[in-house]
Design an enzyme around this catalytic site. Structure first.
Site, PDB file in Angstrom:
ATOM      1  N   GLU A  19      11.272  15.873  14.484  1.00 63.40           N
ATOM      2  CA  GLU A  19      11.459  15.769  13.035  1.00 63.40           C
ATOM      3  C   GLU A  19      10.523  16.753  12.343  1.00 63.40           C
ATOM      4  O   GLU A  19       9.316  16.685  12.514  1.00 63.40           O
ATOM      5  CB  GLU A  19      11.154  14.335  12.577  1.00 63.40           C
ATOM      6  N   GLY A  57       7.781   5.131   7.649  1.00 66.49           N
ATOM      7  CA  GLY A  57       6.949   6.304   7.895  1.00 66.49           C
ATOM      8  C   GLY A  57       7.296   6.943   9.219  1.00 66.49           C
ATOM      9  O   GLY A  57       8.438   6.842   9.692  1.00 66.49           O
ATOM     10  N   SER A  58       6.316   7.568   9.835  1.00 66.75           N
ATOM     11  CA  SER A  58       6.564   8.315  11.075  1.00 66.75           C
ATOM     12  C   SER A  58       6.818   7.373  12.248  1.00 66.75           C
ATOM     13  O   SER A  58       6.312   6.250  12.293  1.00 66.75           O
ATOM     14  CB  SER A  58       5.373   9.214  11.380  1.00 66.75           C
ATOM     15  N   THR A  59       7.581   7.849  13.213  1.00 67.58           N
ATOM     16  CA  THR A  59       7.860   7.064  14.416  1.00 67.58           C
ATOM     17  C   THR A  59       6.559   6.797  15.183  1.00 67.58           C
ATOM     18  O   THR A  59       6.353   5.701  15.710  1.00 67.58           O
ATOM     19  CB  THR A  59       8.895   7.800  15.290  1.00 67.58           C
ATOM     20  N   GLU A  60       5.676   7.791  15.189  1.00 64.70           N
ATOM     21  CA  GLU A  60       4.404   7.640  15.904  1.00 64.70           C
ATOM     22  C   GLU A  60       3.597   6.451  15.360  1.00 64.70           C
ATOM     23  O   GLU A  60       3.153   5.578  16.109  1.00 64.70           O
ATOM     24  CB  GLU A  60       3.609   8.949  15.728  1.00 64.70           C
ATOM     25  N   ILE A  61       3.423   6.397  14.029  1.00 60.63           N
ATOM     26  CA  ILE A  61       2.648   5.300  13.429  1.00 60.63           C
ATOM     27  C   ILE A  61       3.455   4.003  13.490  1.00 60.63           C
ATOM     28  O   ILE A  61       2.890   2.921  13.664  1.00 60.63           O
ATOM     29  CB  ILE A  61       2.244   5.657  11.974  1.00 60.63           C
ATOM     30  N   GLY A  62       4.773   4.096  13.407  1.00 64.13           N
ATOM     31  CA  GLY A  62       5.613   2.906  13.520  1.00 64.13           C
ATOM     32  C   GLY A  62       5.418   2.204  14.861  1.00 64.13           C
ATOM     33  O   GLY A  62       5.335   0.977  14.929  1.00 64.13           O
ATOM     34  N   LYS A 120       0.845  -1.200   0.000  1.00 63.26           N
ATOM     35  CA  LYS A 120       0.000   0.000   0.000  1.00 63.26           C
ATOM     36  C   LYS A 120       0.878   1.247   0.000  1.00 63.26           C
ATOM     37  O   LYS A 120       1.580   1.516   0.969  1.00 63.26           O
ATOM     38  CB  LYS A 120      -0.916   0.058   1.235  1.00 63.26           C
TER      39      LYS A 120
END
Ligand code: NAI
Ligand code: MG
Length: 504
Positions: free
Chosen positions: A408, A254-259, A201
């Site tokens: 970031e 991707g972002s650390t938050e979503i990771g 995706k």
């Protein structure tokens, strides 16, 4: 910085091939076929150089995700891909690379339209990078093997034991918008080499090149269901992929938050996970450098791809004896980096990818100013009618408590700090939750190696920045990620090890 009134920020006309691609009906690529979504939801395709809506892609439903995963599951379970001779997998992957090469100009244009990056840059970096991922990993398809190992506690000659490397299974691969096709290739190439099947995706902002890649899959000769490409939003389609019981591995950039969220969701069912996340990479300029070389290098480290790079050199540390000259040298590159529409052949930097990203980056610049940072260059938006442009920006007089120093930004914004000695700069460079990349500029070989050893990051560059090669492992320390992509480590992330012990 003087506003360059001579620059036109009017996006150019698209080629007939790109226009035709954009006019296509939104569909998903599942089981080697273009199929309709189970519902009518679509996502707008926006050209960030103009801010105009130029097409639509499917916003995949849960049913669509389930259908794609089922196709990948069936293709994995009957061995139609993993069971092929490695030579055939290698050749099929190389055929996909050949087709990409033959269509490189269209891919570069679509990437430029979708992401806003200069087409010349997409043509020089993104597309060749994607091709080399496929070619390098294709070679691994025939070089995966186990070992015969003599047991430690069992008598020799009475047992025969060996290991086999097996593909991990069905992979859910979720990629971001900053290098859309390159990130997609970084995911699919090692998975295919290992014998896995996959559902990919792309990011909701940049789906075009992944969809165009799907066009080439059948022609390259992949069996149905091996590569499935769906478009959709992260919190819906992406989330469904990550939690799906028939998925064995999740690979995310991707972002650390979503990771972190994905890691929790995926490991709840013990899926294998690799994560490539955010960064706040230091660039250290030692006192012995040739400023004429290091200053443009430090500018390129942050302004390349409008700073939308996970390893962007967003924290500059220049020795106090060269600090002013380095900043002057960087400021002198402003005309070169002045943002232009992505299809302008003179563009070196484009707009940011979206309105959301533009607001985020300008929000950080404003916060920096409020916190007392001084603007050495940029800090503002150039004239344009539409589009998400930000001028290349240097902030000084910053301290480690400011959000512009800690977080970031993912835009063309660098914060500059002075240092006095190696110990101090090693400490400052490591004063971050991230650990993805670092650049060191010096002619002193001993200083280079000493500092490289002390900086906690997955990659260290010397007298260069953001050089990535498919043979060299890439990934993060600390909150910058989990696991490595590229190199032999990249394929291993898609393999299980089976141990067989036979009593003779
Ligand atoms: P994001 O991490 O939200 O999106 C990246 C991908 O993850 C997209 O394909 C998205 O659809 C998917 N996704 C989002 N939420 C998901 C969920 N709950 N489950 C599964 N998949 C999900 O990044 P976003 O919002 O586009 O950008 C925010 C910030 O993230 C940027 O400002 C930048 O700081 C950072 N970022 C870092 C990147 C890197 O290469 N390290 C790339 C992109 C963004
Ligand atoms: Mg997000």
């Amino acid at each position: 910085m003087n506003e360059m009134t001579t620059i036109s920020r009017q996006q150019r006309a698209y080629s007939p091939a790109a226009a035709a691609f954009l006019a296509r009906k939104p569909q998903l690529f599942i089981n080697n076929e273009w199929v309709d979504s189970s519902h009518d939801a679509v996502i707008e395709v926006e050209d960030p150089s103009s801010g105009k809506i130029v097409g639509h892609v499917v916003d995949a439903s849960d049913k669509d995700v389930d259908r794609a995963v089922a196709a990948a599951r069936a293709a994995f379970d009957d061995g139609r891909w993993s069971g092929l001779p490695p030579m055939v997998r290698d050749r099929t992957m190389n055929r996909l690379a050949d087709l990409l090469e033959a269509n490189a100009a269209l891919f570069a244009e679509l990437e430029a339209i979708d992401n806003g990056k200069p087409m010349t840059m997409a043509g020089a970096v993104d597309i060749p990078g994607a091709i080399s991922q496929l070619r390098f990993m294709a070679g691994w398809a025939s070089k995966i093997s186990g070992e015969t190992t003599q047991p430690y506690t069992m008598p020799g000659g009475q047992v025969f034991s060996y290991t086999v490397r097996e593909p991990v299974g069905v992979c859910a691969q979720i990629v971001p918008w900053n290098f859309p096709l390159l990130m997609a290739s970084l995911k699919i190439a090692p998975a295919l080499a290992a014998g896995c099947t996959l559902v990919l995706k792309p990011a909701e902002q940049t789906s075009l090149t992944a969809l165009k890649l799907a066009d080439l899959v059948v022609e390259a000769g992949f069996p149905a269901g091996v590569i499935n490409i769906i478009t959709g939003n992260g919190h819906t389609a992406g989330d469904r992929m990550v939690k799906h019981p028939d998925v064995d591995k999740v690979a995310f950039t991707g972002s650390t938050e979503i990771g972190k969220l994905i890691n929790r969701n995926a490991t709840a069912s013990m899926k294998r996970v690799t994560l490539e996340l955010g960064g706040k990479s230091p660039v250290v300029v030692m006192p012995d450098v040739d400023v004429a070389q290091a200053a443009p290098g430090a500018a390129g480290a942050i302004f390349f791809n409008s700073g939308q790079v996970c390893v962007a050199g967003s924290r500059l540390f220049a020795h106090k004896s060269v600090f002013d000259q380095v900043l002057e040298g960087m400021a002198a590159t402003a005309p070169f980096w002045s943002p232009r529409p992505s299809l302008d052949p003179d563009a070196h930097m484009g707009p940011l990818v979206s309105k959301e990203q533009h607001e985020r980056v300008m929000g950080y610049i404003e916060a920096g100013k409020r916190d007392g940072a001084s603007v050495v260059m940029g800090g503002d938006v150039p004239a344009s009618d539409g589009g998400y442009y930000v001028n290349p920006t240097i902030l000084a007089n910053v301290n480690p408590q400011m959000s512009v120093v800690r977080e970031e930004i993912f835009g063309p914004v660098v914060v500059a700090q002075r240092f006095e000695d190696l110990d101090e700069v090693a400490r400052m460079a490591n004063d971050t939750c991230f650990g993805l990349g670092a650049g060191i500029w010096t002619k002193d070989v001993a200083v280079m190696h000493k500092l490289a050893a002390r900086i906690k990051s997955g990659t260290v560059w010397g007298n260069c920045h953001a050089m990535i090669d498919t043979a060299l492992p890439f990934g993060g320390y600390k909150e910058s990620g989990l696991g490595r992509e590229q190199g032999h480590q990249g394929v291993e992330a898609y393999l299980e090890t089976k141990t067989v012990i036979i009593q003779l």
